[in-house]
Design a protein around this motif. Structure first.
Motif, PDB file in Angstrom:
ATOM      1  N   ARG A 164      31.976  43.187  36.179  1.00  0.00           N
ATOM      2  CA  ARG A 164      31.325  42.685  35.154  1.00  0.00           C
ATOM      3  C   ARG A 164      32.222  42.425  34.080  1.00  0.00           C
ATOM      4  NH1 ARG A 164      30.017  46.761  31.647  1.00  0.00           N
ATOM      5  NH2 ARG A 164      30.701  48.927  32.034  1.00  0.00           N
ATOM      6  N   HIS A 165      33.625  43.118  34.107  1.00  0.00           N
ATOM      7  CA  HIS A 165      34.769  42.878  33.072  1.00  0.00           C
ATOM      8  C   HIS A 165      35.482  41.494  33.404  1.00  0.00           C
ATOM      9  CE1 HIS A 165      33.461  46.605  31.285  1.00  0.00           C
ATOM     10  NE2 HIS A 165      33.558  47.173  32.494  1.00  0.00           N
ATOM     11  N   GLY A 166      35.401  40.808  34.561  1.00  0.00           N
ATOM     12  CA  GLY A 166      36.021  39.700  35.014  1.00  0.00           C
ATOM     13  C   GLY A 166      37.077  40.172  35.776  1.00  0.00           C
ATOM     14  N   GLU A 167      37.561  41.228  36.335  1.00  0.00           N
ATOM     15  CA  GLU A 167      38.579  41.846  37.014  1.00  0.00           C
ATOM     16  C   GLU A 167      38.282  41.563  38.399  1.00  0.00           C
ATOM     17  OE1 GLU A 167      39.658  45.804  34.731  1.00  0.00           O
ATOM     18  OE2 GLU A 167      37.915  45.803  35.897  1.00  0.00           O
ATOM     19  N   ILE A 168      39.268  41.065  39.215  1.00  0.00           N
ATOM     20  CA  ILE A 168      39.221  40.887  40.710  1.00  0.00           C
ATOM     21  C   ILE A 168      38.933  41.985  41.445  1.00  0.00           C
ATOM     22  CG2 ILE A 168      40.162  39.909  42.696  1.00  0.00           C
ATOM     23  CD1 ILE A 168      42.323  38.191  40.778  1.00  0.00           C
ATOM     24  N   VAL A 169      37.813  42.188  42.023  1.00  0.00           N
ATOM     25  CA  VAL A 169      37.606  43.179  42.781  1.00  0.00           C
ATOM     26  C   VAL A 169      38.396  43.470  44.095  1.00  0.00           C
ATOM     27  CG1 VAL A 169      35.631  44.748  44.315  1.00  0.00           C
ATOM     28  CG2 VAL A 169      35.170  43.372  42.382  1.00  0.00           C
ATOM     29  N   VAL A 170      38.967  44.523  44.281  1.00  0.00           N
ATOM     30  CA  VAL A 170      39.903  44.738  45.398  1.00  0.00           C
ATOM     31  C   VAL A 170      39.892  46.302  45.950  1.00  0.00           C
ATOM     32  CG1 VAL A 170      41.976  43.400  44.428  1.00  0.00           C
ATOM     33  CG2 VAL A 170      41.806  45.912  43.722  1.00  0.00           C
ATOM     34  N   ASP A 171      40.156  46.268  47.371  1.00  0.00           N
ATOM     35  CA  ASP A 171      39.998  47.547  48.216  1.00  0.00           C
ATOM     36  C   ASP A 171      41.335  48.578  47.944  1.00  0.00           C
ATOM     37  OD1 ASP A 171      41.728  46.578  49.947  1.00  0.00           O
ATOM     38  OD2 ASP A 171      40.135  46.298  51.370  1.00  0.00           O
ATOM     39  N   ALA A 172      41.398  49.191  48.698  1.00  0.00           N
ATOM     40  CA  ALA A 172      42.551  50.204  48.529  1.00  0.00           C
ATOM     41  C   ALA A 172      44.062  49.384  49.140  1.00  0.00           C
ATOM     42  CB  ALA A 172      42.460  51.398  49.575  1.00  0.00           C
ATOM     43  N   GLY A 208      44.353  46.197  48.476  1.00  0.00           N
ATOM     44  CA  GLY A 208      44.671  44.933  47.804  1.00  0.00           C
ATOM     45  C   GLY A 208      43.678  43.785  48.010  1.00  0.00           C
ATOM     46  N   ALA A 209      42.910  43.876  49.221  1.00  0.00           N
ATOM     47  CA  ALA A 209      42.226  42.978  49.664  1.00  0.00           C
ATOM     48  C   ALA A 209      40.864  42.456  48.914  1.00  0.00           C
ATOM     49  CB  ALA A 209      41.751  43.039  51.218  1.00  0.00           C
ATOM     50  N   THR A 210      40.809  40.983  48.651  1.00  0.00           N
ATOM     51  CA  THR A 210      39.592  40.670  47.801  1.00  0.00           C
ATOM     52  C   THR A 210      38.472  40.393  48.797  1.00  0.00           C
ATOM     53  OG1 THR A 210      40.002  38.073  48.020  1.00  0.00           O
ATOM     54  CG2 THR A 210      41.368  39.689  46.300  1.00  0.00           C
ATOM     55  N   SER A 211      37.467  39.899  48.254  1.00  0.00           N
ATOM     56  CA  SER A 211      36.198  39.548  49.173  1.00  0.00           C
ATOM     57  C   SER A 211      36.242  38.349  50.096  1.00  0.00           C
ATOM     58  CB  SER A 211      35.068  39.283  48.212  1.00  0.00           C
ATOM     59  OG  SER A 211      35.336  38.127  47.313  1.00  0.00           O
ATOM     60  N   VAL A 212      37.399  37.463  49.695  1.00  0.00           N
ATOM     61  CA  VAL A 212      37.888  36.409  50.633  1.00  0.00           C
ATOM     62  C   VAL A 212      38.955  36.699  51.469  1.00  0.00           C
ATOM     63  CG1 VAL A 212      38.628  33.824  50.793  1.00  0.00           C
ATOM     64  CG2 VAL A 212      37.060  34.776  48.614  1.00  0.00           C
ATOM     65  N   SER A 213      38.820  36.336  52.904  1.00  0.00           N
ATOM     66  CA  SER A 213      39.706  36.759  53.827  1.00  0.00           C
ATOM     67  C   SER A 213      41.072  35.947  53.572  1.00  0.00           C
ATOM     68  CB  SER A 213      39.197  36.384  55.200  1.00  0.00           C
ATOM     69  OG  SER A 213      40.065  36.587  56.298  1.00  0.00           O
ATOM     70  N   GLY A 214      42.108  36.708  53.501  1.00  0.00           N
ATOM     71  CA  GLY A 214      43.474  36.247  53.569  1.00  0.00           C
ATOM     72  C   GLY A 214      43.979  36.299  52.229  1.00  0.00           C
ATOM     73  N   VAL A 215      42.942  36.654  51.162  1.00  0.00           N
ATOM     74  CA  VAL A 215      43.353  36.427  49.833  1.00  0.00           C
ATOM     75  C   VAL A 215      43.580  38.082  49.065  1.00  0.00           C
ATOM     76  CG1 VAL A 215      42.472  35.518  47.212  1.00  0.00           C
ATOM     77  CG2 VAL A 215      42.218  34.234  49.415  1.00  0.00           C
ATOM     78  N   PHE A 216      44.486  38.247  48.568  1.00  0.00           N
ATOM     79  CA  PHE A 216      44.806  39.706  48.161  1.00  0.00           C
ATOM     80  C   PHE A 216      45.049  39.696  46.582  1.00  0.00           C
ATOM     81  CE2 PHE A 216      45.641  39.558  52.554  1.00  0.00           C
ATOM     82  CZ  PHE A 216      45.468  40.720  52.951  1.00  0.00           C
ATOM     83  N   ALA A 217      44.970  40.517  45.965  1.00  0.00           N
ATOM     84  CA  ALA A 217      45.282  40.566  44.493  1.00  0.00           C
ATOM     85  C   ALA A 217      46.056  41.858  44.134  1.00  0.00           C
ATOM     86  CB  ALA A 217      43.954  40.326  43.562  1.00  0.00           C
ATOM     87  N   GLY A 269      47.786  43.881  40.311  1.00  0.00           N
ATOM     88  CA  GLY A 269      48.049  44.127  39.191  1.00  0.00           C
ATOM     89  C   GLY A 269      46.932  43.944  37.705  1.00  0.00           C
ATOM     90  N   ASP A 270      47.086  43.751  36.605  1.00  0.00           N
ATOM     91  CA  ASP A 270      45.906  43.974  35.519  1.00  0.00           C
ATOM     92  C   ASP A 270      44.932  43.109  35.683  1.00  0.00           C
ATOM     93  OD1 ASP A 270      47.818  45.603  34.455  1.00  0.00           O
ATOM     94  OD2 ASP A 270      48.470  44.336  32.523  1.00  0.00           O
ATOM     95  N   ALA A 271      44.899  41.828  36.621  1.00  0.00           N
ATOM     96  CA  ALA A 271      43.797  41.233  36.837  1.00  0.00           C
ATOM     97  C   ALA A 271      42.673  41.893  37.730  1.00  0.00           C
ATOM     98  CB  ALA A 271      44.297  39.831  37.205  1.00  0.00           C
ATOM     99  N   THR A 272      43.098  42.868  38.285  1.00  0.00           N
ATOM    100  CA  THR A 272      42.357  43.338  39.384  1.00  0.00           C
ATOM    101  C   THR A 272      41.539  44.851  38.797  1.00  0.00           C
ATOM    102  OG1 THR A 272      43.888  45.151  40.163  1.00  0.00           O
ATOM    103  CG2 THR A 272      44.042  42.852  41.162  1.00  0.00           C
ATOM    104  N   THR A 273      40.659  45.244  39.360  1.00  0.00           N
ATOM    105  CA  THR A 273      39.931  46.651  39.240  1.00  0.00           C
ATOM    106  C   THR A 273      40.604  47.819  39.194  1.00  0.00           C
ATOM    107  OG1 THR A 273      39.151  46.703  41.345  1.00  0.00           O
ATOM    108  CG2 THR A 273      37.505  45.529  39.617  1.00  0.00           C
ATOM    109  N   VAL A 274      41.959  47.707  39.422  1.00  0.00           N
ATOM    110  CA  VAL A 274      42.538  48.980  39.481  1.00  0.00           C
ATOM    111  C   VAL A 274      42.609  49.566  38.162  1.00  0.00           C
ATOM    112  CG1 VAL A 274      44.863  47.898  39.067  1.00  0.00           C
ATOM    113  CG2 VAL A 274      44.815  49.850  40.087  1.00  0.00           C
ATOM    114  N   PRO A 275      42.523  50.973  37.961  1.00  0.00           N
ATOM    115  CA  PRO A 275      42.506  51.459  36.660  1.00  0.00           C
ATOM    116  C   PRO A 275      44.020  51.582  36.107  1.00  0.00           C
ATOM    117  CG  PRO A 275      42.114  53.206  38.337  1.00  0.00           C
ATOM    118  CD  PRO A 275      42.175  51.721  39.157  1.00  0.00           C
ATOM    119  N   PHE A 276      43.885  51.990  34.754  1.00  0.00           N
ATOM    120  CA  PHE A 276      45.181  52.054  34.143  1.00  0.00           C
ATOM    121  C   PHE A 276      46.174  50.941  34.256  1.00  0.00           C
ATOM    122  CE2 PHE A 276      44.087  56.075  36.137  1.00  0.00           C
ATOM    123  CZ  PHE A 276      43.423  56.728  34.773  1.00  0.00           C
ATOM    124  N   LYS A 277      46.230  49.939  33.429  1.00  0.00           N
ATOM    125  CA  LYS A 277      47.107  48.816  33.237  1.00  0.00           C
ATOM    126  C   LYS A 277      48.299  49.263  32.647  1.00  0.00           C
ATOM    127  CE  LYS A 277      42.976  46.742  34.246  1.00  0.00           C
ATOM    128  NZ  LYS A 277      42.671  46.693  35.600  1.00  0.00           N
TER     129      LYS A 277
END
Length: 520
Positions: free
Chosen positions: A466-474, A476-485, A487-495
C-alpha cells in the motif's frame, strides 16, 4: 593557503601538464582577490615551465581568472575562489587545459566536440555543495574540448549580490545564454544528451539491438551495484541500466555506518560502487529510465524492459533496484516555490540562506541533522515535526537542544508554504492538539520527511504494498516469475545502504539459482 602536504600533492598532479597555458586573472583589492592571487601564484610556482600568470584581466567579475591554452580558443573562467569541494574541479581543469586526457568515454568526448551552436554557460555553485563538483567539472570539460562552449563557474558566496538578483536559492544552478538551463546534479552525459537532440534516438536503437542478458538489473544504487558484482562473478551475461548510477547515495553527505568504512561521503561512495561494478564484465548503461516491464510470455522466456528513450532491453531474469527519492510534503506552495526557497539538500543549499530564517520539516535523523547543520549558517531554524516528539536518535536531539537559534514545534502539521514575488516568505502549520494555526515568517524551507519508492511505473505489473513498495519474499523474488527486487524500492524494513547492498547480493544469487533451475 595550501599546506605543504597539499602543495606536494598538487605538484605531483601538475607534472602531468604537457601543453603550455596561461592563467589570466581579473582582481581588485578585496580579501578574496588577495587569496585568489596567492593561490594562482602557488600553482604557477609549482609548474612555471608550462603555466604562466597574467593579472591584467578585464572581466567584470572580480576576482576571477580564465584558463587559456596557448594557440587555443578555450573559454573557461572561475569567478571566486574554488576551494572546498571545488578544489578538485580546479585541479582537473588545470590538467585538462594542460593536455592531460579526461577519464571520459571517447564517444562522449566526440559528442562534445561535435556540438554546434553558441553556448555561454554560467554555473553557480557553493563550496559546501557535494553535488556541485560533478556539474562544474562537466561544464569545464565541455569548454576545454569545444571552443563553441564558454563556461563561467561562479562561487555564490563571493557574488552574493548576483545570486540575490537572480533569486538563486539552490545550487548547482546553470544558465545557458542568460536563461535557466537546469539545476541539481547533472552528469556530462546528461548535459550533452540534452544539447544533442538526436542522441536519444540513436541510443534507443543501440540499446534495442543488444543481446538478451542472463541477469538484467534496473537501478544503480547500492543494491543494483551489489547485484551486478555478484551476478558477473558467476560468469554470466550481466547488464545494468540506471537512471543515475549511485542513486540517492549521490545526495548523501556523510556515511559513517557502512561496516568496515569508518567515514566517507555519498558521491565518493557512489564512485566506488561504479568502479567495483566496472572491474567485472558488466554492461553498464547509465542515464536510462525504465518505463515498463513486460513479463515473459511463457516459462523460461525473455522479460522485456522498455526505456523512456524508446529503446528496450531483454533478460532471462530481471532484478529491480530502482531505489527511492525524497518525499514531498504535498502542501500548497511546495512545488510553486521549489528552488525558490523550498529545498531538499541542506548541505548543498544551506550556504545560500546565510543569515536568513529557515525551517526544517521532519524530526527524524535526516531532519535533525539538517537543522543542526543549518543552525551554524542561518539566523534561525524552526523544526516542524508531525508526531508528538522528535524521532531522531537521542544524541542528535541533545545536540539540537543545545543550540540557541533553534525552535522545535512537535505535534505540528505543515499546511502551507507561503510566498510573494516568486520566493518563499513563510510557513503555516497547525497545532494538532489545539487546532490553532500559526505562521512562521522565513526565507527557506528544507523538506526532510523520508522516502517514496520509485515504483510508479510498475503498477499493474507486479504486486506492490500500500506504500508502493515492491513485495518480495525472503529470496528477493517478486510476484512475477524471473523478476527479483532489492533495496529501498522493496518491502524490506530499514532503508539503509548496508541492507540494500546485502539484498542486492541476495537477489543476484536467487536470480542465478532461478536460471540454473529453469535450464534444468
Amino acid at each position: 593557503m595550501l599546506d605543504d602536504t597539499l602543495k606536494a600533492q598538487l605538484s605531483a598532479y601538475l607534472e602531468r601538464v604537457t601543453q603550455p597555458f596561461e592563467i589570466v586573472a581579473s582582481l581588485n583589492d578585496s580579501e578574496t582577490s588577495r587569496d585568489t592571487l596567492e593561490l594562482l601564484q602557488t600553482i604557477v610556482g609549482l609548474r612555471s615551465d608550462k603555466i604562466t600568470l597574467k593579472t591584467d584581466g578585464q572581466d567584470a567579475r572580480r576576482p576571477s581568472f580564465s584558463l587559456q591554452r596557448t594557440g587555443s580558443d578555450t573559454q573557461l573562467r572561475f569567478a571566486g575562489l574554488p576551494l572546498g569541494h571545488e578544489f578538485t574541479s580546479l585541479v582537473l581543469a588545470l590538467l585538462w587545459t594542460g593536455g592531460h586526457p579526461p577519464k571520459v568515454e571517447q564517444e562522449v568526448i566526440d559528442q562534445i566536440k561535435s556540438l554546434e551552436g553558441d553556448y555561454a554557460f554560467e554555473v553557480y555553485m557553493s563550496l559546501t555543495c557535494h553535488n556541485c563538483p560533478d556539474v562544474v567539472q562537466a561544464f569545464s570539460l565541455m569548454a576545454i574540448l569545444n571552443p563553441k562552449v564558454r563556461t563561467t563557474v561562479i562561487e555564490g558566496g563571493a557574488f552574493q549580490d548576483e545570486v540575490n538578483a537572480r533569486e538563486i536559492m539552490a545550487v548547482p544552478m546553470v544558465y545557458l545564454n542568460g536563461q535557466v538551463f537546469g539545476s541539481g546534479r547533472m552528469t556530462v552525459e546528461e548535459i550533452v544528451g540534452k544539447l544533442d537532440t538526436g542522441a536519444a534516438a540513436k541510443e534507443a536503437v543501440k540499446l534495442s539491438n543488444k543481446e538478451p542478458y542472463d541477469i538484467l538489473i534496473i537501478g544503480g544504487g547500492p543494491a543494483g551495484a551489489a547485484a551486478a558484482v555478484y551476478a558477473a562473478r558467476k560468469g554470466i551475461r550481466t547488464g545494468l541500466a540506471a537512471e543515475r548510477f549511485g542513486g540517492q547515495v549521490n545526495d548523501t553527505l556523510a556515511i559513517e555506518n557502512y561496516i568496515s568504512v569508518l567515514e566517507t561521503d555519498g558521491p565518493k561512495f557512489a564512485m566506488g560502487l561504479e568502479a567495483h561494478a566496472r572491474t567485472y564484465d558488466v554492461d553498464i548503461m547509465n542515464l536510462q529510465r525504465a518505463e515498463q516491464i513486460i513479463p515473459a510470455a511463457q516459462p523460461g522466456g525473455l522479460i522485456e524492459v522498455k526505456l523512456a528513450n524508446g529503446g528496450s532491453l531483454k533478460g532471462k531474469t530481471v532484478i529491480l533496484s530502482t531505489g527511492a527519492r525524497w518525499r514531498n510534503v504535498n502542501v500548497p506552495g511546495e512545488q510553486e516555490y521549489k528552488n525558490k526557497g523550498v529545498a531538499y539538500c541542506p548541505h548543498c543549499d544551506g550556504p545560500l540562506f546565510k543569515g536568513k530564517r529557515t525551517a526544517v520539516i521532519g524530526g527524524g535523523n535526516s531532519g535533525i541533522e539538517a537543522a543542526i547543520d543549518l543552525a551554524g549558517i542561518v539566523a534561525h531554524v524552526t523544526v516542524i515535526e508531525f508526531a508528538d516528539q522528535l524521532k531522531a536518535d537521542a544524541v542528535l536531539v541533545r545536540k539540537l537542544n543545545s543550540l540557541p537559534n533553534v525552535t522545535v514545534h512537535t505535534n505540528a502539521q505543515t499546511s502551507e508554504i507561503t510566498g510573494a514575488e516568486g520566493k518563499v516568505n513563510g510557513l503555516r502549520y497547525k497545532d494538532r492538539a489545539t487546532g490553532e494555526e500559526h505562521l512562521v515568517p522565513l526565507e527557506g524551507v528544507f523538506v526532510q520527511i523520508g522516502l517514496v519508492p520509485n515504483t510508479e511505473w510498475l503498477k499493474g505489473t507486479l504486486e506492490l504494498s500500500r506504500h508502493g513498495e515492491i513485495v518480495v519474499d525472503a529470496r528477493g523474488a517478486t510476484s512475477v516469475s524471473g523478476v527479483f527486487a532489492a533495496g529501498d524500492a522493496t518491502t524490506v524494513p530499514f532503508k539503509q545502504i548496508v541492507i540494500a547492498a546485502g539484498d542486492g547480493a541476495k537477489a543476484a544469487l536467487a536470480a542465478f539459482d532461478h536460471l540454473i533451475r529453469s535450464a534444468g
